[in-house]
Scaffold this motif. Structure first.
Motif: not given
Ligand SMILES: [Zn+2]
Length: 337
Positions: A199-200, A142, A95, A337, A92, A277
């Protein structure tokens, strides 16, 4: 900071000395100089080339494909050992912080030839898809960039959500999400035993009111083989322990069961597949977050190299607390996710 190596190798409350011949303290939580949290596309390429050059053959950079706008999607491989580990960052585009952590991992493992580095590189091969979504990064969004698409997962006028197109039943040739197809091909060629996808997320509290710095989850698709779920849980425990040793506070991530999510897809394909994350904390905490991601990358590789993942009780993952209430919603509410 020398507790991390001990934490990796031991259960809670145990202390075991590292052998000097095959390990050194992973001194990564303190003293490191700040890194660029969002290197530009050009800067990322030049940093990767510089690491490859300075590694004297230990790091090998390759272009696994191009984005829809012809930006390179990079993979950087370090080590030549039998245990194959794949990290993926920034599927994404908005992120970012797994990507600078990946650069630091490559530097720390790949540049130099001290006994620990030589030992690690002999036991593991770590391949990192660094910033899988270069076009989305350029737009700070994203999705990938496919403005003419009307995607089932994604947004019309923008592009596909890459992390919904890893379905084991979709071949790369028929995959409409370009970058997901590149990762599918790369996975098949590399055949890793471990896949960790960075991810974030927004900001959350844990049930006691302390802020969560990261969340972790294993495959939740019901067809994932129990042994593969157990292995992913062991890896999740390493993530939690290593981040906690670096000052973090890790929860479980409440992710969905959809098979197109990398965490589920590569679990269904038989890897120990884990999602990480990082919370999007304020800018003053970004360097901590990068170091925390780096700590997890180092700990997974190190523990795998020592052959000690199997010593971890997978049930410890179930004791990682759930993610609590929202402190700040940073990403779209449907982000997952
Ligand atoms: Zn994400």
């Amino acid at each position: 900071m020398s507790s991390l190596a001990l934490v990796l190798a031991c259960g809670p409350g145990e202390v075991r000395s590292e052998s000097l011949t095959d390990a050194r303290p992973l001194d990564i939580a303190g003293g490191a100089k700040p890194v660029d949290p969002r290197p530009s596309t050009a800067r990322l390429a030049s940093e990767l080339r510089s690491i490859e050059e300075r590694s004297d053959g230990a790091v090998e950079l390759s272009r696994i494909g191009d984005s829809n706008e012809k930006r390179p999607i990079w993979s950087a491989r370090v080590g030549h050992g039998p245990i194959r580990i794949l990290y993926v960052t920034q599927q994404h585009g908005n992120e970012p912080l797994g990507t600078p952590a990946a650069l630091e991992f490559l530097r720390k493992v790949g540049i130099g030839a001290d006994p620990w580095q030589t030992w690690l590189r002999k036991r593991v091969t770590v391949d990192i898809v660094v910033r899988a979504n270069a076009d989305g990064f350029e737009r700070n969004w994203r999705y990938n960039y496919a403005p003419d698409a009307n995607p089932e997962y994604g947004e019309r006028g923008k592009g596909y959500d890459i992390n919904r197109y890893h379905n084991p039943g979709i071949s790369p040739e028929e995959n409409p999400a370009t970058e997901a197809a590149h990762i599918q091909r790369h996975y098949a060629a590399f055949d890793p035993v471990i896949v960790v996808d960075y991810h974030m997320q927004g900001r959350y509290f844990d049930p006691s009111g302390r802020e969560i710095t990261a969340s972790v989850m294993w495959p939740t698709h019901p067809d994932t083989k129990p042994d593969d779920v157990a292995f992913a849980k062991q890896i999740a425990v390493i993530v939690q322990q290593s981040m906690a040793a670096a000052g973090g506070n890790v929860s479980q991530y409440p992710g969905g069961d959809y098979e197109g999510i990398a965490r589920n897809a590569y679990g269904l394909r038989g890897a120990g597949s884990v999602l990480v994350e990082l919370s999007a904390m304020d800018s003053a905490r970004e360097q901590d977050q990068i170091r925390s991601a780096l700590a997890s990358m180092m700990a997974i590789a190190h523990t795998a190299a020592k052959g000690q993942i199997d010593e971890i009780d997978p049930a410890r993952a179930d004791q990682i607390p759930p993610r609590g209430s929202v402190l700040l919603r940073v990403y779209d509410a449907d982000s997952d996710d």
